[in-house]
Design a protein around this motif. Structure first.
Motif, PDB file in Angstrom:
ATOM      1  N   LEU A 154       0.821  -1.208   0.000  1.00  0.00           N
ATOM      2  CA  LEU A 154       0.000   0.000   0.000  1.00  0.00           C
ATOM      3  C   LEU A 154       0.859   1.264   0.000  1.00  0.00           C
ATOM      4  O   LEU A 154       0.467   2.286  -0.576  1.00  0.00           O
ATOM      5  N   ALA A 155       2.038   1.206   0.611  1.00  0.00           N
ATOM      6  CA  ALA A 155       2.921   2.372   0.639  1.00  0.00           C
ATOM      7  C   ALA A 155       3.341   2.793  -0.764  1.00  0.00           C
ATOM      8  O   ALA A 155       3.501   3.991  -1.048  1.00  0.00           O
ATOM      9  N   GLU A 156       3.512   1.831  -1.651  1.00  0.00           N
ATOM     10  CA  GLU A 156       3.897   2.152  -3.021  1.00  0.00           C
ATOM     11  C   GLU A 156       2.775   2.877  -3.751  1.00  0.00           C
ATOM     12  O   GLU A 156       3.021   3.672  -4.655  1.00  0.00           O
ATOM     13  N   ALA A 157       1.541   2.599  -3.372  1.00  0.00           N
ATOM     14  CA  ALA A 157       0.394   3.172  -4.075  1.00  0.00           C
ATOM     15  C   ALA A 157      -0.002   4.548  -3.555  1.00  0.00           C
ATOM     16  O   ALA A 157      -0.198   5.488  -4.321  1.00  0.00           O
ATOM     17  N   VAL A 158      -0.142   4.689  -2.220  1.00  0.00           N
ATOM     18  CA  VAL A 158      -0.722   5.922  -1.676  1.00  0.00           C
ATOM     19  C   VAL A 158       0.319   6.920  -1.180  1.00  0.00           C
ATOM     20  O   VAL A 158      -0.013   8.061  -0.869  1.00  0.00           O
ATOM     21  N   GLY A 159       1.562   6.507  -1.069  1.00  0.00           N
ATOM     22  CA  GLY A 159       2.578   7.436  -0.581  1.00  0.00           C
ATOM     23  C   GLY A 159       2.442   7.707   0.902  1.00  0.00           C
ATOM     24  O   GLY A 159       2.386   6.782   1.717  1.00  0.00           O
ATOM     25  N   ALA A 160       2.328   8.977   1.268  1.00  0.00           N
ATOM     26  CA  ALA A 160       2.338   9.372   2.680  1.00  0.00           C
ATOM     27  C   ALA A 160       1.057   9.021   3.418  1.00  0.00           C
ATOM     28  O   ALA A 160       1.044   8.950   4.648  1.00  0.00           O
ATOM     29  N   GLY A 161      -0.039   8.814   2.699  1.00  0.00           N
ATOM     30  CA  GLY A 161      -1.296   8.512   3.373  1.00  0.00           C
ATOM     31  C   GLY A 161      -2.499   8.844   2.518  1.00  0.00           C
ATOM     32  O   GLY A 161      -2.419   8.858   1.286  1.00  0.00           O
ATOM     33  N   ILE A 162      -3.622   9.154   3.187  1.00  0.00           N
ATOM     34  CA  ILE A 162      -4.883   9.392   2.471  1.00  0.00           C
ATOM     35  C   ILE A 162      -5.670  10.529   3.131  1.00  0.00           C
ATOM     36  O   ILE A 162      -5.419  10.887   4.282  1.00  0.00           O
ATOM     37  N   THR A 163      -6.625  11.066   2.377  1.00  0.00           N
ATOM     38  CA  THR A 163      -7.679  11.906   2.930  1.00  0.00           C
ATOM     39  C   THR A 163      -8.997  11.234   2.571  1.00  0.00           C
ATOM     40  O   THR A 163      -9.227  10.901   1.401  1.00  0.00           O
ATOM     41  N   GLN A 164      -9.833  11.000   3.591  1.00  0.00           N
ATOM     42  CA  GLN A 164     -11.090  10.274   3.370  1.00  0.00           C
ATOM     43  C   GLN A 164     -12.294  11.161   3.639  1.00  0.00           C
ATOM     44  O   GLN A 164     -12.313  11.939   4.589  1.00  0.00           O
ATOM     45  N   PHE A 165     -13.300  10.998   2.791  1.00  0.00           N
ATOM     46  CA  PHE A 165     -14.585  11.685   2.912  1.00  0.00           C
ATOM     47  C   PHE A 165     -15.631  10.626   3.230  1.00  0.00           C
ATOM     48  O   PHE A 165     -15.746   9.640   2.504  1.00  0.00           O
ATOM     49  N   GLY A 166     -16.385  10.814   4.307  1.00  0.00           N
ATOM     50  CA  GLY A 166     -17.334   9.799   4.722  1.00  0.00           C
ATOM     51  C   GLY A 166     -18.763  10.302   4.774  1.00  0.00           C
ATOM     52  O   GLY A 166     -19.021  11.482   5.028  1.00  0.00           O
ATOM     53  N   THR A 167     -19.697   9.386   4.537  1.00  0.00           N
ATOM     54  CA  THR A 167     -21.127   9.660   4.644  1.00  0.00           C
ATOM     55  C   THR A 167     -21.759   8.545   5.467  1.00  0.00           C
ATOM     56  O   THR A 167     -21.536   7.365   5.183  1.00  0.00           O
ATOM     57  N   ALA A 168     -22.523   8.918   6.493  1.00  0.00           N
ATOM     58  CA  ALA A 168     -23.136   7.927   7.376  1.00  0.00           C
ATOM     59  C   ALA A 168     -24.637   8.131   7.461  1.00  0.00           C
ATOM     60  O   ALA A 168     -25.130   9.260   7.399  1.00  0.00           O
ATOM     61  N   ALA A 169     -25.356   7.030   7.612  1.00  0.00           N
ATOM     62  CA  ALA A 169     -26.787   7.100   7.885  1.00  0.00           C
ATOM     63  C   ALA A 169     -26.989   7.435   9.359  1.00  0.00           C
ATOM     64  O   ALA A 169     -26.116   7.185  10.192  1.00  0.00           O
ATOM     65  N   LEU A 182     -25.074   1.173  19.947  1.00  0.00           N
ATOM     66  CA  LEU A 182     -25.403   1.945  18.740  1.00  0.00           C
ATOM     67  C   LEU A 182     -24.510   1.488  17.598  1.00  0.00           C
ATOM     68  O   LEU A 182     -23.298   1.352  17.761  1.00  0.00           O
ATOM     69  N   VAL A 183     -25.133   1.282  16.427  1.00  0.00           N
ATOM     70  CA  VAL A 183     -24.399   0.916  15.212  1.00  0.00           C
ATOM     71  C   VAL A 183     -24.976   1.723  14.057  1.00  0.00           C
ATOM     72  O   VAL A 183     -26.194   1.719  13.845  1.00  0.00           O
ATOM     73  N   LEU A 184     -24.102   2.418  13.310  1.00  0.00           N
ATOM     74  CA  LEU A 184     -24.528   3.211  12.162  1.00  0.00           C
ATOM     75  C   LEU A 184     -23.708   2.835  10.925  1.00  0.00           C
ATOM     76  O   LEU A 184     -22.476   2.757  11.001  1.00  0.00           O
ATOM     77  N   PRO A 185     -24.364   2.611   9.788  1.00  0.00           N
ATOM     78  CA  PRO A 185     -23.629   2.271   8.574  1.00  0.00           C
ATOM     79  C   PRO A 185     -23.032   3.516   7.907  1.00  0.00           C
ATOM     80  O   PRO A 185     -23.571   4.618   8.030  1.00  0.00           O
ATOM     81  N   PHE A 186     -21.916   3.332   7.219  1.00  0.00           N
ATOM     82  CA  PHE A 186     -21.294   4.451   6.510  1.00  0.00           C
ATOM     83  C   PHE A 186     -20.546   3.953   5.277  1.00  0.00           C
ATOM     84  O   PHE A 186     -20.291   2.756   5.109  1.00  0.00           O
ATOM     85  N   THR A 187     -20.212   4.885   4.421  1.00  0.00           N
ATOM     86  CA  THR A 187     -19.333   4.629   3.287  1.00  0.00           C
ATOM     87  C   THR A 187     -18.267   5.703   3.264  1.00  0.00           C
ATOM     88  O   THR A 187     -18.498   6.832   3.711  1.00  0.00           O
ATOM     89  N   GLY A 188     -17.086   5.352   2.781  1.00  0.00           N
ATOM     90  CA  GLY A 188     -15.996   6.322   2.725  1.00  0.00           C
ATOM     91  C   GLY A 188     -15.242   6.209   1.417  1.00  0.00           C
ATOM     92  O   GLY A 188     -15.078   5.115   0.876  1.00  0.00           O
ATOM     93  N   SER A 189     -14.804   7.336   0.902  1.00  0.00           N
ATOM     94  CA  SER A 189     -13.941   7.349  -0.282  1.00  0.00           C
ATOM     95  C   SER A 189     -12.693   8.143   0.064  1.00  0.00           C
ATOM     96  O   SER A 189     -12.766   9.198   0.698  1.00  0.00           O
ATOM     97  N   ALA A 190     -11.539   7.612  -0.329  1.00  0.00           N
ATOM     98  CA  ALA A 190     -10.266   8.218   0.046  1.00  0.00           C
ATOM     99  C   ALA A 190      -9.434   8.546  -1.184  1.00  0.00           C
ATOM    100  O   ALA A 190      -9.469   7.817  -2.184  1.00  0.00           O
ATOM    101  N   ILE A 191      -8.678   9.632  -1.090  1.00  0.00           N
ATOM    102  CA  ILE A 191      -7.728   9.991  -2.129  1.00  0.00           C
ATOM    103  C   ILE A 191      -6.320   9.926  -1.543  1.00  0.00           C
ATOM    104  O   ILE A 191      -6.111  10.088  -0.337  1.00  0.00           O
ATOM    105  N   ALA A 192      -5.351   9.667  -2.407  1.00  0.00           N
ATOM    106  CA  ALA A 192      -3.972   9.519  -1.964  1.00  0.00           C
ATOM    107  C   ALA A 192      -3.348  10.879  -1.647  1.00  0.00           C
ATOM    108  O   ALA A 192      -3.604  11.876  -2.338  1.00  0.00           O
ATOM    109  N   LEU A 193      -2.525  10.912  -0.596  1.00  0.00           N
ATOM    110  CA  LEU A 193      -1.757  12.122  -0.307  1.00  0.00           C
ATOM    111  C   LEU A 193      -0.549  12.245  -1.238  1.00  0.00           C
ATOM    112  O   LEU A 193      -0.024  13.333  -1.430  1.00  0.00           O
ATOM    113  N   GLY A 194      -0.099  11.120  -1.785  1.00  0.00           N
ATOM    114  CA  GLY A 194       1.057  11.143  -2.650  1.00  0.00           C
ATOM    115  C   GLY A 194       2.350  11.164  -1.852  1.00  0.00           C
ATOM    116  O   GLY A 194       2.364  10.960  -0.647  1.00  0.00           O
ATOM    117  N   ARG A 195       3.449  11.420  -2.534  1.00  0.00           N
ATOM    118  CA  ARG A 195       4.761  11.380  -1.904  1.00  0.00           C
ATOM    119  C   ARG A 195       5.001  12.597  -1.046  1.00  0.00           C
ATOM    120  O   ARG A 195       4.647  13.720  -1.424  1.00  0.00           O
TER     121      ARG A 195
END
Length: 197
Positions: A154-169, A182-195
């Motif tokens: 994963l380090a080769e792909a995303v570099g330093a890390g990620i930024t994630q955007f989440g949406t929850a019910a 309590l349990v709530l469902p969610f989805t998240g999408s992340a973009i790479a921080l790069g090198r």
């Protein structure tokens, strides 16, 4: 394995937030997309029970503040890890099952996470009301592995890390597993921080 460009899509995740009876919080789930070209993500129909790649957070305690119809959850800096489950079997009925298999990466959130939820009764609206959040996380550990005949890290792909955007019910899943209230469902999408640098 190709490195992602900065802000290129790194993953899609689906999971659930869990609040334990002691008030601690954590999220668990699996991935619908990862930057692993040609790697199978599921052993059968896509679901948590067939997912090869899962994630689990270290439980934490959060604070909150209210601003009119907005409820803000303040999550402290914390960690979460990704796992390769060569024999899938995670289930939302057992959150700990998402932290099984081989740990292939660990991330640490870089700052406070603010989650925002709209209170429908105060907003005087109808229809679905959702919660949102966004955070960045640095990759603090990554382990190369072989899967389906190919090499991944994963380090080769995303570099330093990620930024994630989440949406929850905001509608709880009932009944919650034993030990949780309590349990709530969610989805998240992340973009790479790069090198870095």
């Amino acid at each position: 394995m190709t490195a992602l460009m900065t802000a290129e899509l790194a993953w899609y995740a689906s999971g659930r937030f869990y609040r334990a009876n002691d008030g601690s919080l954590a999220d668990y789930g699996y991935f619908l997309h990862l930057p692993f070209a040609d790697a199978p993500l599921f052993d059968g129909k896509p679901a948590e029970t067939t997912a090869y790649f899962t994630f689990a957070a270290t439980p934490f305690k959060a604070n909150g503040i209210d601003n009119g119809a907005l409820s803000l959850g303040l999550d402290p800096v914390g960690e979460f890890s990704l796992y390769l489950q060569r024999r899938p079997g995670a289930t939302f009925a057992d959150p700990a099952s998402f932290a099984q298999g081989e740990c292939i990466a660990t991330f640490r959130r870089t700052s406070l996470v603010v989650g925002t939820t709209v209170d429908a009764s105060l907003a005087q609206t109808s229809g679905a009301i959702i919660g949102t959040n966004m955070f960045s996380a640095r990759l603090i550990a990554s382990r190369a592995f072989e899967f389906a005949g190919k090499h991944y890290d994963l380090a080769e792909a995303v570099g330093a890390g990620i930024t994630q955007f989440g949406t929850a019910a905001t509608t709880p899943i009932s009944p919650p597993p034993t030990g949780y209230d309590l349990v709530l469902p969610f989805t998240g999408s992340a973009i790479a921080l790069g090198r870095a640098g």
